[in-house]
Design an enzyme around this catalytic site. Structure first.
Site, PDB file in Angstrom:
ATOM      1  N   HIS A   1      -2.367   5.694   3.952  1.00  0.00           N
ATOM      2  CA  HIS A   1      -1.756   4.479   4.501  1.00  0.00           C
ATOM      3  C   HIS A   1      -0.297   4.362   4.059  1.00  0.00           C
ATOM      4  CE1 HIS A   1      -5.770   3.367   5.684  1.00  0.00           C
ATOM      5  NE2 HIS A   1      -5.230   2.381   6.373  1.00  0.00           N
TER       6      HIS A   1
ATOM      7  N   GLN B   1       2.491  -4.193  11.621  1.00  0.00           N
ATOM      8  CA  GLN B   1       3.514  -4.656  10.693  1.00  0.00           C
ATOM      9  C   GLN B   1       4.566  -5.503  11.407  1.00  0.00           C
ATOM     10  OE1 GLN B   1       5.064  -2.164   7.589  1.00  0.00           O
ATOM     11  NE2 GLN B   1       3.168  -0.965   7.434  1.00  0.00           N
TER      12      GLN B   1
ATOM     13  N   PHE C   1      -0.423  -0.348  -1.539  1.00  0.00           N
ATOM     14  CA  PHE C   1      -0.994  -1.676  -1.326  1.00  0.00           C
ATOM     15  C   PHE C   1      -1.456  -1.743   0.126  1.00  0.00           C
ATOM     16  CE2 PHE C   1      -0.452  -6.083   0.123  1.00  0.00           C
ATOM     17  CZ  PHE C   1      -1.265  -6.743  -0.786  1.00  0.00           C
TER      18      PHE C   1
END
Length: 164
Positions: free
Chosen positions: A67, A84, A115
């Site tokens: 990711h 995003q 994250f």
């Protein structure tokens, strides 16, 4: 695409259509395809999530590491770019971008993974709040949270591509 079309795909065509759902990790689609025919879209989501949940830890870790950083400068897959952008990460101020960059670096240093947050429907402020809340957590807890977030991302992407 409707469910009948999904169920009619050859295994190769299925992986071609859905191999990128889990951040360009086609083995998830390969394993999920075995559960066909899917009676519902929810059953399809369950098959993808089960494929990830039952995978060996090393495969789960590789998927998590695949990711991208949120608001990072790496080239994003089309789904990631859209998600995003929808969360406002494409229009950050220089101060916000600096904060994301710092949090991404600190998070990776602390946990060894990016994250991960399913950002669909979230704002940049909610994402920063989640970042701040999670950066103090434990390593195993964060890994399990990352997997849960990947499963949410899988759900959102399948719901977008396959008619209910």
């Amino acid at each position: 695409m409707n469910l009948a079309d999904v169920n009619a795909l050859s295994p190769t065509a299925f992986v071609d259509a859905f191999g990128d759902i889990a951040e360009h990790t086609p083995w998830v689609a390969e394993v999920a395809a075995i559960a066909r025919p899917f009676a519902t879209r929810e059953a399809m989501v369950d098959a993808f999530q089960a494929a990830l949940a039952r995978a060996p830890r090393r495969d789960q870790e590789a998927l998590v590491r695949a990711h991208p950083d949120l608001a990072g400068k790496a080239a994003l897959a089309p789904d990631s770019r859209k998600e995003q952008a929808g969360a406002g990460l494409g229009t950050l101020t220089s101060e916000e971008l600096e904060r994301f960059t710092d949090l991404n670096a600190r998070y990776r240093e602390r946990f060894g993974i990016p994250f991960i947050l399913a950002v669909k429907g979230a704002t940049k402020f909610q994402i920063l709040e989640a970042f701040s809340a999670r950066i103090g957590g434990g390593r195993e807890e964060e890994f399990l949270t990352a997997l849960a977030q990947v499963m949410r991302i899988i759900r959102f992407r399948l719901e977008e591509r396959v008619d209910g």
